[in-house]
Design an enzyme around this catalytic site. Sequence first.
Site, PDB file in Angstrom:
ATOM      1  N   ASP A 140       0.857  -1.185   0.000  1.00 50.31           N
ATOM      2  CA  ASP A 140       0.000   0.000   0.000  1.00 50.31           C
ATOM      3  C   ASP A 140       0.899   1.243   0.000  1.00 50.31           C
ATOM      4  OD1 ASP A 140      -3.263  -0.035   1.398  1.00 50.31           O
ATOM      5  OD2 ASP A 140      -2.306   1.668   0.382  1.00 50.31           O
ATOM      6  N   ASP A 200      -3.028   4.851  -2.224  1.00 49.38           N
ATOM      7  CA  ASP A 200      -4.060   5.416  -1.369  1.00 49.38           C
ATOM      8  C   ASP A 200      -4.473   6.830  -1.820  1.00 49.38           C
ATOM      9  OD1 ASP A 200      -5.461   4.984   1.214  1.00 49.38           O
ATOM     10  OD2 ASP A 200      -4.428   6.838   1.749  1.00 49.38           O
ATOM     11  N   GLU A 246      -6.332   4.122  -5.872  1.00 48.70           N
ATOM     12  CA  GLU A 246      -7.611   4.286  -5.177  1.00 48.70           C
ATOM     13  C   GLU A 246      -8.051   5.715  -5.431  1.00 48.70           C
ATOM     14  OE1 GLU A 246      -7.866   5.407  -1.254  1.00 48.70           O
ATOM     15  OE2 GLU A 246      -9.699   4.327  -0.800  1.00 48.70           O
ATOM     16  N   HIS A 273     -11.333  -2.736   3.310  1.00 50.07           N
ATOM     17  CA  HIS A 273     -11.283  -2.399   4.740  1.00 50.07           C
ATOM     18  C   HIS A 273     -12.051  -1.130   5.063  1.00 50.07           C
ATOM     19  CE1 HIS A 273      -8.312  -0.061   2.714  1.00 50.07           C
ATOM     20  NE2 HIS A 273      -8.193   0.697   3.774  1.00 50.07           N
ATOM     21  N   ASP A 274     -12.546  -0.442   4.017  1.00 54.44           N
ATOM     22  CA  ASP A 274     -13.330   0.789   4.240  1.00 54.44           C
ATOM     23  C   ASP A 274     -14.812   0.567   3.995  1.00 54.44           C
ATOM     24  OD1 ASP A 274     -10.830   2.774   2.517  1.00 54.44           O
ATOM     25  OD2 ASP A 274     -11.022   2.307   4.651  1.00 54.44           O
TER      26      ASP A 274
END
Length: 560
Positions: A98, A200, A257, A330-331
Amino acid sequence: MTKQWWKESVVYQIYPRSFNDSNGDGIGDLKGITEKLDYLNELGADVLWLSPVYDSPNDDNGYDIRNYKAIMDEFGTMEDWEELLAEIHNRGMRLIMDLVVNHSSDEHAWFAESRKSKDNPYRDYYIWRPGKEDGSEPNNWESAFSGSAWKYEEATDEYYLHLFSKKQPDLNWENPTLREEVYEMMRWWLDKGIDGFRMDVVNFISKVEGLPDGKPQEGKKYASGGEYFMNGPRIHEFLHEMNQKAMKGYDAMTVGEMPGVTPEIARKYTDEEREEVNMVFQFEHVDLDSGPGGKWDLRPLKLSDLKENLTKWQKALEEKGWNSLYMNNHDQPRMVSRFGNDKEYRVESAKMLATLLHMMKGTPFIFQGEELGMTNVQFDSIEEYEDIETLNMYKEKREEGVSHQDIMKSIYVKGRDNARTPVQWNDGLNAGFTTGTPWLKVNPNYTEINAEQAVNDPDSTFHYYKKLINLRHTNEIIVYGGYDLLAEKDDSVFAYERTLDGEKLLVVCNFYGEETSFEVPSHYAGKEGTLLISNYDNEAVRELPESIGLRPFEAAVYKV
Ligand code: TEU
Ligand code: CA
């Protein structure tokens, strides 16, 4: 449309904190992941994506990085990480890390310098501005984690920007020296042998000059400001520069993302000739059940909206560019609870949603526990929740006078901790996640929903995902075939067809729990359809009838 390994792969996302704890401190760790690589290899995952494992004070569970070249103590050592990478490669799998470079932690050495004085060499690594004449913040942007996106610092009488938490100051990408430091760090990890990055909120890094005020919603003090930092003026320049200066020469994949990205802009980001990123995570389909007030403003999903949106993305990137395919991470809340039925039809609806996603064109991303049909969770008190986004929202809404019950309703449906409860490995203590006290409580349904049960049950979601992944590995039409929506007007069936070299794949999904039927299009009349997979026990081969009866949440895929 070139053939690439990352187009033919299925990615499995690991949120290390909640995956598997090897030393009994209640926190998942790298050795715990290494222990489960055979399980992931059995599933058929090609690429593992690790959410951040770097040194961090964990204000946002690792998305606030204090040292980009060190491993978080709680997760283990760099040696543990090297061993994990070697064991992943030994099994023919790949690892992507990430990359969180829209912001760092406020405990990063760069920020410690930057905040010291206005003429510190690191001052412009971050975004500092004086307050307005009336002493208020430099602009009216709101943080994603509630309140102003600016924090005042007495020492230099200026504010710094933080689109996320106060401990996540935004990095200043206008500064070429900062950009070079990021590219050097990326090459440092690529030289260790990783196979790419998930990036991210990478489409936030270019902000509009002057950082203008946004337009607050009726009665609101702050504005999202997204039109001034999403897909900003220099974003394509920065991503191309990153591609050329960091990624060039490595056989590595990149997925950006990108909250707020549209299909048109995504085509530019992912057009191979432009050398920016390979694919993006879009957010339109996971915003369809949000009202005008944002994610906590609950709105029922309309199947017609989902069909229209996913089809729009499939068609926009069909010839140029590439899609990611996800409904979980995870969000996001767990999809079987959000879009399926996690009570009477948990297994059927989990399999139906997986079929719907995995038979599309693009790279599928499986979030840890999704292959087990893990569900959302409901804790009674806010004290049992951990996520900063949830906790800040709860505090803000309570101050506005909203009742505990009403806030909990939104948290139960959309809270990020829904995805972050420990992976349920077996029906033993703490679901086999830890011998200690888990950092976040285990979902009480682990006694029925766990990996040990699923691996031993040939009809489980685990074996269904394994079949879906194997189908992708053995049928080029699933990877490279064209996409066309069928039964556009049908309000309960999501059906589409894939086409490649005269061959067709017919995908039919009953999105709800009532019986229905699918009228097979005339161009299939009299054709033989081989049933490739179904979440009910259907006969192997059958001549395609004119109408296919569909039981609750029934999904079927025919090769014709
Ligand atoms: O998420 C970006 C992002 O927009 C999320 O805040 C998302 O919109 C929101 O969580 C929906 O509830 C990335 C990471 O995936 C997230 O975990 C981090 O909190 C965030 O960036 C800041 O790094
Ligand atoms: Ca641990």
